[in-house]
Every structure is written in C-alpha cells, then in structure tokens.
Motif scaffolding. Structure first.
Motif, PDB file in Angstrom:
ATOM      1  N   ASP A 262       0.840  -1.198   0.000  1.00 17.23           N
ATOM      2  CA  ASP A 262       0.000   0.000   0.000  1.00 17.23           C
ATOM      3  C   ASP A 262       0.875   1.248   0.000  1.00 17.23           C
ATOM      4  OD1 ASP A 262      -2.590  -0.996  -0.126  1.00 17.23           O
ATOM      5  OD2 ASP A 262      -2.855  -1.079   2.040  1.00 17.23           O
ATOM      6  N   GLN A 366       0.095  -3.514   4.567  1.00 23.82           N
ATOM      7  CA  GLN A 366      -1.234  -2.913   4.660  1.00 23.82           C
ATOM      8  C   GLN A 366      -1.107  -1.500   5.203  1.00 23.82           C
ATOM      9  OE1 GLN A 366      -3.750  -4.733   3.563  1.00 23.82           O
ATOM     10  NE2 GLN A 366      -2.590  -6.638   3.383  1.00 23.82           N
ATOM     11  N   GLY A 367      -1.480  -0.521   4.414  1.00 20.85           N
ATOM     12  CA  GLY A 367      -1.454   0.868   4.869  1.00 20.85           C
ATOM     13  C   GLY A 367      -2.858   1.356   5.162  1.00 20.85           C
ATOM     14  N   HIS A 368      -3.131   1.633   6.430  1.00 25.57           N
ATOM     15  CA  HIS A 368      -4.483   2.024   6.831  1.00 25.57           C
ATOM     16  C   HIS A 368      -4.529   3.458   7.336  1.00 25.57           C
ATOM     17  CE1 HIS A 368      -6.967  -1.661   6.719  1.00 25.57           C
ATOM     18  NE2 HIS A 368      -5.810  -2.281   6.851  1.00 25.57           N
ATOM     19  N   ILE A 369      -5.635   4.115   7.048  1.00 33.25           N
ATOM     20  CA  ILE A 369      -5.975   5.373   7.695  1.00 33.25           C
ATOM     21  C   ILE A 369      -6.736   5.006   8.957  1.00 33.25           C
ATOM     22  CG2 ILE A 369      -7.447   7.398   7.493  1.00 33.25           C
ATOM     23  CD1 ILE A 369      -6.817   7.064   4.363  1.00 33.25           C
ATOM     24  N   ALA A 370      -6.106   5.257  10.109  1.00 35.73           N
ATOM     25  CA  ALA A 370      -6.745   4.829  11.358  1.00 35.73           C
ATOM     26  C   ALA A 370      -7.672   5.913  11.876  1.00 35.73           C
ATOM     27  CB  ALA A 370      -5.676   4.480  12.391  1.00 35.73           C
ATOM     28  N   THR A 380      -1.991   7.004  10.972  1.00 33.42           N
ATOM     29  CA  THR A 380      -2.045   5.926   9.989  1.00 33.42           C
ATOM     30  C   THR A 380      -1.264   4.728  10.522  1.00 33.42           C
ATOM     31  OG1 THR A 380      -0.083   6.739   8.832  1.00 33.42           O
ATOM     32  CG2 THR A 380      -2.209   7.515   8.024  1.00 33.42           C
ATOM     33  N   THR A 381      -1.535   3.580   9.958  1.00 33.67           N
ATOM     34  CA  THR A 381      -0.833   2.368  10.383  1.00 33.67           C
ATOM     35  C   THR A 381      -0.311   1.623   9.163  1.00 33.67           C
ATOM     36  OG1 THR A 381      -2.828   1.003  10.346  1.00 33.67           O
ATOM     37  CG2 THR A 381      -2.307   2.111  12.413  1.00 33.67           C
TER      38      THR A 381
END
Lengths: 412, 412, 412, 412
Positions: A262, A366-370, A380-381
């Motif tokens: 990501d 995995q790139g997440h907007i937390a 973000t994570t």
C-alpha cells in the motif's frame, strides 16, 4: 468442441523497442487509434511490457534506474474498443488472471533518484537503487534483499478507459493550475503534456504530434477513469467498474505488478514486470447513472494471500514530522512517519534503509488510515506480514545477525 | 484451588458524575495520582465510562450531541502504576477482552455540530445527528439506520502511558505553534490545555489546577505514547507495545468502541460505549532501545471478523477536491473524496447522507492508502463490507425501495 | 428508553446440586415440562452448568474424571417453549454470544477411563487424565499442558428441539437394535434409556419415572434434531436451523465448550465449562418443507479465529490400522491414524501422549475428510495451528527442550 | 544475467498416446527407470497429462466416462531422481504453481458407472455422467452445471516417492488380504496388481512385465508415501514432506486437479486436467527420524480462496443410514448422509441429483469430522460456499426458477 485457447487481444515483443509496437501507447488521449476490438462478454489475454518498456535490466547496477527516461512511460497495451460501450455506460472488467511472461520470470523494484522521479522518501534517500526479484511460481525472492520471500498479490497498476476531450481538457487545466501555483516548490508537482518520446500507438505523425501536445501523462491516477491507481488488491478475481467516456470505451491496461505494498512508496515501488493479463469484459448499459459513479469501484477476488490478522506487526504514525513540527490532520505526513517507524524497526536486523524502503514498496504491506479527525493528528498504520521473513521478527524474539547483502546501487 | 474471578483494577458507577470518580481523569499529565497498582504479568479488568462521561442518552434527539461539553472529555480510567516499569521500558498490553457493561447494552455514534467539535465532513454536514446502537451479543443494530447489522470489532480508542514532563512540554509547544500559525483558519486546529472541567483523578485542588493549566487534552493521539489513536483493529487478542516515560508507566485506557471504521470520520464516529476491558500487563525492560521504538506498535489478534476479501465493495478517491481543484499528494483530500463516493453509492437506496456518514464512521470499513507517489494524485480506497446489509448492495443488483427511517437530529 | 439488560430465560446456581434445579434436565423426552416461554424474535440469555453438573473440580487429580457418574449427564437448560413454533416449522437459533460464567473463569478437558466412558483412543490410553484451563478473556491456557495458549472458538456442544414421541420411539428402536447386534463387542456401543439419576426438570415423580424409562440419553447427536453434535464452529454469530417436532419446539441447550477440536476425540474432549449463551430465536413457518430439512443446517459467524491457512501443519492418515490391517474406506480408522501421526510429531517436544491427546481434543484443530473414494483407503487430515504454541513447531525448526510438566492423573 | 526460464523436467504431448511417452508411468514400483534427475534445491516445471491419459473428451456425451479403461490409470510424470535423497531422508516438495496447459483450458468431472469404477454414492447414482469445465483464468464454469462459477483451488491429486521393494510387498499383502476377506461383497474393495495396460516408463519388456505383475495400482493413497491422497488444499504455496524409501527418492506426480471438494466423492470427482506443476525440491537429511514421520505431512500455502466463514451453509450428517439403520461411529456412513442432505437442499433449485453430485465432488466444499466419540453417532459436516452460485441459496431466500440444463449422460 475440443481445444480452444483463449484469444490474445495483444502480444508484445520484448526484443523490439516498445515505441515501435503499434498496440502500445504512453499517453492518455481519446484519439489514439484502436488496437483491436473486443466483444461484450468476451474473455481475452493481453500481453504487456513492463512500465518502462524494458529500460531496466536484470543486473546488479542501478545505473539504469538512475538514468531512466521518464518521458517514455508508461507503455500501456491498447486502447481496445469494446463492443456496445458508449459514454455513460460502465465497463465491467473482471481480472481473471495475471501472470509474468513465461520466458521472463523476474521483475524489478527501484528507488528513483530524487532528481529523476523521486519517491515518497526522496528527501532521505535521494540516490537510485534497485532490487531484482526472481519468480518461482507464485513466490518471489531477491538476491538484493535476502531472507524475505512471499507470494505475489499480482495485479495491473494501470487500467482505465480513455478520457473524452472534455475530461482531458479538465485534467490539463487543473494540473496546469497546480504547477503554476507550486512554482516555488523545488520539485515537480505534476507532469504536463510532453511531446518527447510520445507513443500514440498506430497514429500517424500528425496525430502523434497532437497526442504529444495534448495527451495526459500516465503517471497519476485520476478520479474520472482510474488509470494509474496502483491498488495492490486489483488481483486475480477482482471486478472493476470503469466509467466509459468515449464510444467503444478505448480501454488500456499495463504497468503489471507481481506485488506491491500500500502506497507503492518508492514510486517504482512495485515488482514491475512484463506479463499477460486475462480479462473478461462486459458492458453495463447506463451504468454511470445506475451506480452514481464518479470514480471507479471494484470488488476484490477471494484468493488474496491470507497470512492471518495476528501475523502482522503494525506500526503507527502521526502527523508530526521528523523535525517535530505539528501538521494539521495531514495523512501524508502521518504515513511517512509510519513508514519511518517500520524502517527503524527493520534496520535492527542489518538491512540497509534502502533495502527496507524497497521492501516496503513491493511487499504486501497494509497501509491504513486509522484516525483522521482527532485534531491535530491524523494517525495511519502500516501492517508488515511477519511470515515473509525467514527469521523471527516479532518484538519478543532475539535479534539474529544474518548476512543481509546489499541492494543494487548506481555508480557515482 | 477453585473459583477465582479476575480482579477489577477499577470499577465505574454510571449513576454518579464521572467528574466525581477518583479513578477517572480527563487530561494527560505525569502527576495525576495513581489509581492503583498492577503487578508485572497480572491480568486485570478495568471498567470505563463512555468518553463523554454519560452526556449522550439513549433517545431519539441529537440535542445532547449538539450541546455536548467537550471540555470534559475524554474520561479515562487510570492512571495505573505498573510494577517494574521504568522510563525506557516498554509496557506490553495484551487486550484479552472488551465487553460492554452488562446492564448498558447499547452505544451511540454522533455527528458533532460544526461549531462544537465538527468532523471530517463538517463542511457538508454541519448539524448534529445521532444513532443509537443496540447490542445483541457480538452484534449491533440501530433503529436509526435500518437494514444494517454487524459484529463489533470491539476495542479501546485510547490507551497509553503518561507523558513525562518533558514530553508534555513538547506537546504544548508544537501544538501551540500550530494554533498560532493557523490563526487565519476559521476553525480550531488543536486544543491547548484548558482548565475548565479538568478532572485529575484523586488530585487535590492545587494539583488539579496545575493539571488544568499544563495537562494535554486527550483528543489527539500523539506519536510518543499513542493515546487516542483510534485504531479499529486493537481488538480482542491484540498486543500493544507502549513506550514508558515515567516511573510506574501510569497507564490509562478509555474511549471504548463497540465498533469503528477506519478514520472514525464523524469524530464521535465509533459506537461509543461504557464497558470493561481485560488486560494482561507485562514489562519489557529496556524495550524502547531493543525495539527502536518511537511510537507504539501492535500485533492484532487472530479473531477479527472475516467477511472474505471478495465481500467488499471498494471505492476509490483521489486528491482532486469537489470543486475540481488539484491538490498535491494530499491523502486527506483523497480520503474525503473516497468517502463521498461511498455516500453517493449508498444514497441510491434511500439512506440520508447523515445516516451514511454515521454508518461509515462506525462500521468496520477498510480505509487504505493505495498510491501515494503518483504525482500529483494520492489515491485512497474504502472497503465497505457487503454483508452488513440485509439487502443486496452489489453493483449488479436491482435497487429496492426500503423504509430507511431517519437518524436522530437536533432541534433547531 | 434507557437501560435495558437482555432477559435471562434461565439462571443456574453452581452452589446447588444440578439435579435439584428445575430448569435443567438430562434426558430427551417430549413431555419434560417447559422451563419457560420465549417469544418469536426474542433475544434471551440462558445460563448453563457444565455437562457433568459440577462433578469435575479445579484441582490436580483426575480421580473425579475416573469416577464420574455418567448416568447424570448431560445437564441441559430448558426445555423452552418458543412462541408460534409448530411441528414442521424450523426454529432459527442465532447464537449471539457465549461466555463463561464471570465467577468461574476456568474449564476442564478429560480423558475418560476406558471402563467409564472411554474415548477415541481408549485402547491406547485407558486411564483417566485431566487438564484444567484458565480463561483470560478470549484466551485459555493450562498449567497441565504448558507452552500452549489460544483463543477459544466458544460454542454449545448440544442444542436441539425435543423429539416427538414417534421420533423418540425410533431412536430407542434403532439404538436398541445396534446394542443387541453388537453384544459380542467388549464395549458399550450405545446407551439405552436409563432411569438412574434421571432429571426431568420440573416433572413430578410419575412423569420423571416415565422419562427415565423412555427418555433418550443425551450422549449422541441424532439426525432428526442435532442434539450433541459437538460442532466446534457453532460459535458466536452462527445461525442454526433446527427442525421442530413438538408444539412450542421445546428447545434445550447445554454442554458449553470454551474450545474444541474437530472430533472432540477424548470424549470429554472440549474445554467444558459453565457459562451463558445469548440466543435470538425466530420461527420459520413450514421451514422443514421449504428447506427439505432432515437434519439441522447452520451458517457459521464471521468471527472465527483466523490463523491463516499457511500457519497449520497438516497430518495425513489412511484406513490402514496400527497393526497393518487394511480396512475398506473406513474414515474412522483413517482419522485415528491421523491423530496418531500428530501425537508422534508432538511427542518429540517432551509432551506426554496424554497431554497431546487432551490438547488435540480441545484446541481448534481442523479434521478433514480428504479422499473417500480411492479404494481401499480413506484419507483424512488434521490441521494443527502452529501459533497456539509459544515455541516453533515447524518441521525445519530445531527441537528445544522445554519443561512440559504433566497433566492431572488418577490415583491407582 | 538476463532471461532464464524455469527448466522443464518433463513435457507431455497431448497428441500422442500416453502409453508411448517414456516420462509417464501408471504403476508404483521401485524399479521403474528414472525419467530424469533434479538437483537438491532446484525448481523445475513438470507437465502432466490428465489422469486417464486423454480418454475423456470435451463433448456432451458421457459414453467416454462409461467406457473408460481403468487398467490404464493414473498416468503419472516421473519418476524423478532427486540428488542427495536417500532412504530415511524426507523430500520437501514446495508446490510453487499449478496451471492448466495453455492450449487446453478445460477439464472434466465424471460420475463413473457403478460397474466400472463407481463412487461414493453409486448405489443411488449408478450411471455414468460428466461435466466439462471451462477455465477463464483462475475461474471455472460448466455448461453442464449452470449458475455456478468459482476460483480453482488447483493442486495435484497424486504425489509421492516410490515404495521400496519391502513396502511394495507389504501393500500387496495387506490389500490382497482385504480382497480375500471381502470376497462376499458384490464390489471391488481393492485393485491387485494388473499387467493389463501397464506402462513402466522407459522400462524394457522384461521389466515392464515384472512391474505389471508386482506394481501397485495408483488408485489408493497409502500411508507410507502419500500417493493418491486427493487433498484439495495441496495447492499453490504448499510444502509437502515426503518420506524417501529408495535411493534418489524416485518422485512422481500427476492427477492434476483444477479444483476438488473434500472427499472427491464421485471418484473422478475433481476437475481433472492436463497441466504443469512448478516444484522446488529439497532434501531434509534423516528427516524421517527428525520428524518421526510415518506418513506425509504438509503445510498449506497462504493463498487459498477465502470466502469468509460466514459465507458457507453447513450440512450435518450422522451414522444412521438412509434405511434407518444405526451404525457404530461410522464416519463414512455419516459423511454419506451429510452429502445427501446437501443434495436434498440443492435439488430444490431444479438441479438434477447428478449435477449436484458432480458439483459437490469438484467445488471447494469443506468436509469436517465434527464429533467421533458420542456413541453411537459419528457426526460430520459439509460446508458449501454460498458465493459459487450466481443466485442466493441462503435458507431465507425465495427459491427462484432457473434453467439448470443437464449434465452429459451416457447412451443406454
């Protein structure tokens, strides 16, 4: 009945210059001549060159990356005319398979030099680097980044229908405005149309010239058609719903990735490859209205790698930059910090920062907007799969000393 | 041997004012008195009030949301002193369970008014709204958003160790600087220390006054300790590695969420609840060095809801805003567009925009950073689980007319 | 509105003899008096004792297991009358949660003595053994089987509607026939009705006597209603579709398991516990016809532990027994061989065979029928999750010497 | 460096008789000549014919299935000599990819006639039937079973090392004993060595004759080496650990399946195909001792289809047969009942029983051993993925009338 191989809508010749192959092109423009017709409901195979058209070699120097000619990219296969497709329809693209070309079972990931392409961390890592990945069936590994190995989440980086003339004009307007507004910045913020090395497929010289002057560069994805969205999960089994803007849709595809994380952070960050994609095309009449569709949507396939949620280490980052400056809900800053936290963690094992930068670009992280509302900090994570390493990277494990080799670098 | 119930490190009384309960506090400060000791290796239960301390009611008006007093939030349980924990250590927090309080099986999601808290889309939806969620075991559903129901990915929104005095000073410095730099903006960009309604646990008046003047607000997560990170996946079975900054760690937890989507977009966007969390604490000596830890990391548990990758519709968004203005690799803009695409899609079924805004805040949607290097467009995606709806939302399905009711709104 | 706790349809008192509690019973019979009414569409909580009614203690001796009184089991909660349910309908049972009782956070797994209950491997392991499991939120661990720990796949071992008089007669006929046909075998092959220790809930003496003479034992699951199916995946979020045979359905539930492996091989093989189950009941009118339903069906919930497919070691077994005798497509023989292969593998780490036998009974192992047509060999597989161990059990890993302690055994 | 395609250890010619190709064989025997050498650590591709050697055609008649010559099967590729492999070692086989042959993108599933092969339900469905499956990338669909489509869980049905002379003798002894003990049964219970149509690879006539007289048939899997284990999860990314019994291991592989359900119930039940498998071989010295290995073990790959646990309907079956006779813990009887319950369920949609029988043989259904100790009933379950159908098969959905066509049948 009997044998019936799936039809190739396009083949490529890796021995020949990409610019000489009429079923390829490297700009978005509604008038690029059709590279072939595909029936509504048909399944075809489409071969693609790598996005650079073969500029990067399977060797241990990054000089090719350093000197890559970005006026040439991306070489896409198409555009294909899809039977029945009209503006206002949605082209449903089911990605039935993606494979590397059988006689070229390798790919590359590059860190582009800051002065020639750059990337997400080019302030920190301005020099060109490269990793070559060897494919063994669904797996890949690299002599340049030892002790990692993973199955590819194989996908096209780019797919989309041609813009209409109106949409193309809007792209040029708004990106031109950004360029003029950002003239104070010491870097390119967008790429305007550029006639150098334009390849307009089977176009004659007059048309090619016009495509060069007007045609949008393929670098950014754009909301109206998708394009270079670089979504790692558009893998085998995915269905993508694309707005149609011109008669026949004029669909193009390319920039095949054996794997990507990501963000695709190093810009040439996926495992870039030449390959073949199998697609089923179908037309949803008046689909734009039916779906209230302004940008593409998609449904992933059921066969992604499943490492298990508990087999990831997640890193957190916030919108406070490395100098301690607080930014206001800036997710881009937060993600950069998140990536840096992961680099610091993996550096402990003896990898160079460039190796990690390359790895996080192409492995299925995995790139997440937390959190994006807790003023002033976006959070973000980044989830790093534990099982792509052949040693134990969990926090509790002792740090082993392993020979981590080196990635390919450019000569000075 | 025989019976042995797990010890409660803290209980709460929902009948009493949160501000009167000494095991609660609502600011970050190193000097807030300990609410109790916990042994290294111990498992305890900790009860928590909802983040507002009971300001929001289970009814059909959003006046409570409109008039919420944000000087009071968040009420956290703690701080707890952890045996053996010293600055430079890492506190390993294993979240063994999270449950709503048995006699309060409901929670709330709110859209805060633009002038009192706001949220990710407050320019578009400035008015207060609310949805009440009823819990049935692992499931939740809402009379305010019919035809959806899902299992909770239950977690704490906030957990962290107390800042040292130095870190606290740095927070106040950098956030103060942002406030002064952004004085031209028509909105709050950060919240400086605020003595109003400060609750410093068991502190005497003198200390309370000081905490009010110096203590950091709990609204943002911060890189040094995590805090209000609002990471939806910190659910049952997760392990979090937290840097320790003061002797005894002074760990606090609160803001329990029955469920939340990536971004928690409406600010009061999770399903907020009072509840109890079961945690195992252990100390990793010198862990900050061992892990090169600047911000918390975590490993999720193995028991997240698994809808299957193919049971999500993904929406794409790019950093071109709704007025057609091109932004440069702005992930926040891209995610806002991504959310709007999903609202437009779900609006077709008869939901109001506010209902969808609430739903995307609290349902387990996946927010990904897809591409962040393809200048000038950042691309983000939002994955909406298909199976939380009791009707077929896939693109190919016909649009049924269902009674979608209404969310709770505020009186004018 | 406001607070509203979910109603308890039944509570249990662990301090009192199970046989004295009228909302419990230990036989299947249509005439056992109702233990309460439940509305169509209602959600209720139902407390259950452990299946033995408290015969097994949290201590380090297996004498209680050795001397367990099997005439008393299983104590079920119910039967409950469900509004609107008539023969021919289907009772839809949604399992919304299962939890251990808060003040009894432990359970047990037992190997029953060959002469008192036995189990799948009682020829090899004839002596009583026991492991006590402590619950920490969603996790469990045992002082009797060190170095393992896992999240529970919590579920009821038994649920079903009462048989009609006709179905009960058929059960007694066919099982009686088996008993008479197998009189040459040196072991019990089925349990006929047995008046000893019968508990018929609120029945008076006359009815209790009749239930004792006619009532079916609860040990086997049976096709007409499910009953003791011991399906490990009937966990939180599952929906079960049960045929109704008598007016009001007369639903009973019990034998709660914190966790179980496929096969529940040691008979008392799950982690047996007292607990509370939250169920939503609804009636599908004429459902038996609509679904062509002869036996229950179910749909699991979305929140099972997901270790990832690649985090299991699978063992293979075939229908050739340990003496080298070839059996014809005998899946039971094959599965026994499969289990033995796993015991041999884990024995290398220092576990006793009894510890492994207990572990494979209760940990979430996957037992699959692989091939059942390749004469003469049936092939079954058993998948062992790698991540329930705190050391590396993969084939390539070195074998470490760890202190494996001992399970509880019976005095001679 | 540069191009380097993975080496083919064997190719097949579909235009030529399988019996004439020296790299194929159809019996297990230690003396079948090597078909080639493979280095320790090498990755190779191996082409395979379908298990019948091309006897089944892509047409709409099942006469070919009815008249199939079972003396010829299975045609395996090999045996390959693996460098360094000695008896007592373990051959580690990593399956890196499996693909259909590019110019034959189809496969078949057959119900064999009761008098020529039979299957799990041949008492009920004695006549030959067939379904042809077309491959579109990772998906397959069949004109003979409309309204289903699924991604393949592609794998080899057979892989293993050659038996030693001693093991071969033991196989012949124990299977011969079964045959003689079961002479009263009206069906074949095992297949003794059979010289008819024996193909011993490159063997000369003398050796071929001996292989025909002594060589074990390939139909059953066997504990000592695996062989025809028909494990549907031995798919891309799996590692299999195989005991070595003869110098060089003499590894063979074949019977490639595009997909299979647990049990492969119709015998020719997988989607049988010609294809190519990519394998990495490595030798674990003294592995049999190290792993206490009596039968193969394996670790699946991370990329299986993941439909989500909640997207399956599970059917339950018990060891009471269709005539109401009670069997004692007979898992085979229970699984047959489980399959019948699923047939009854799907029959409601208009499918013929034969279509369902074919479908459950080849679609990725999950067959579990649930309970195997609750005397007298074994309980098994079968999980049917909901999302392989293009209509809603959930219990609550209305039953639509669709044109279900017909499978291919044999002429009378």
């Amino acid at each position: 009945m009997g044998k019936s191989e799936i039809r190739y809508a396009a083949k490529v010749d890796l021995e020949k210059d990409a610019a000489s192959q009429p079923q390829l092109h490297n700009r978005w423009h509604p008038d690029i001549p059709s590279a072939g017709k595909i029936a509504d409901g048909e399944v075809v195979k489409i071969e693609c060159v790598d996005w650079t058209g073969g500029q990067i070699k399977n060797d241990d120097s990054a000089d090719d990356v350093k000197n890559v000619d970005l006026t040439k990219i991306h070489y896409l296969s198409g555009p294909f005319e899809i039977e029945n497709a009209e503006p206002g329809d949605v082209l449903v693209v089911e990605i039935q398979d993606v494979q590397p070309l059988q006689d070229q079972p390798w790919g590359f990931t590059g860190i582009f030099a800051k002065e020639n392409g750059g990337g997400f961390l080019d302030e920190l890592y301005p020099d060109a680097s490269k990793a070559i990945w060897d494919f063994e069936g669904i797996f890949c590994s690299s002599r340049h980044i030892p002790h990692v190995r993973f199955p590819g989440l194989i996908h096209p980086g780019i797919l989309g229908c041609a813009p209409s003339a109106e949409i193309l004009a809007e792209w040029n307007r708004r990106e031109g405005q950004l360029i003029s507004e950002c003239s104070h910045m010491a870097r390119d913020v967008a790429q305007p149309p550029n006639p150098t090395n334009v390849h307009a497929g089977a176009a004659d010289d007059t048309l090619t010239k016009r495509v060069g002057e007007e045609g949008a560069r393929t670098i950014p994805g754009r909301p109206e058609h998708g394009g270079n969205c670089d979504i790692k999960n558009l893998s085998r089994g995915s269905k993508v719903y694309l707005p149609v803007h011109v008669p026949g849709a004029k669909f193009s595809v390319g920039d095949l990735h054996f794997s990507q994380g990501d963000g695709e952070i190093s810009f040439c960050g996926a495992i870039e490859m030449a390959g073949v994609i199998t697609i089923k095309f179908s037309v949803m009449k008046d689909g734009v209205n039916h779906l209230s569709l302004k940008s593409p949507i998609y449904i992933p396939g059921a066969v992604e790698p499943n490492f298990g949620p508990g087999r990831h280490i997640y890193f957190e980052g916030f919108s406070v930059d490395s100098e301690g400056k607080q930014h206001y809900l800036d997710t881009t800053v937060a993600y950069r910090q998140t990536v840096l936290r992961c680099i610091e963690y993996l550096r402990r094992y003896g990898y160079s920062d460039q190796q990690i930068y390359l790895l996080l670009s192409c492995a299925p992280v995995q790139g997440h907007i937390a959190g994006i509302v807790d003023i002033p900090n976006a959070c973000t994570t980044l989830g790093l799969p534990i099982d792509i390493f052949d040693f134990d990277i969990r926090p509790e494990a002792a740090i082993q000393k392993l020979d981590m080799g080196a990635c390919a670098v450019a000569s000075k």
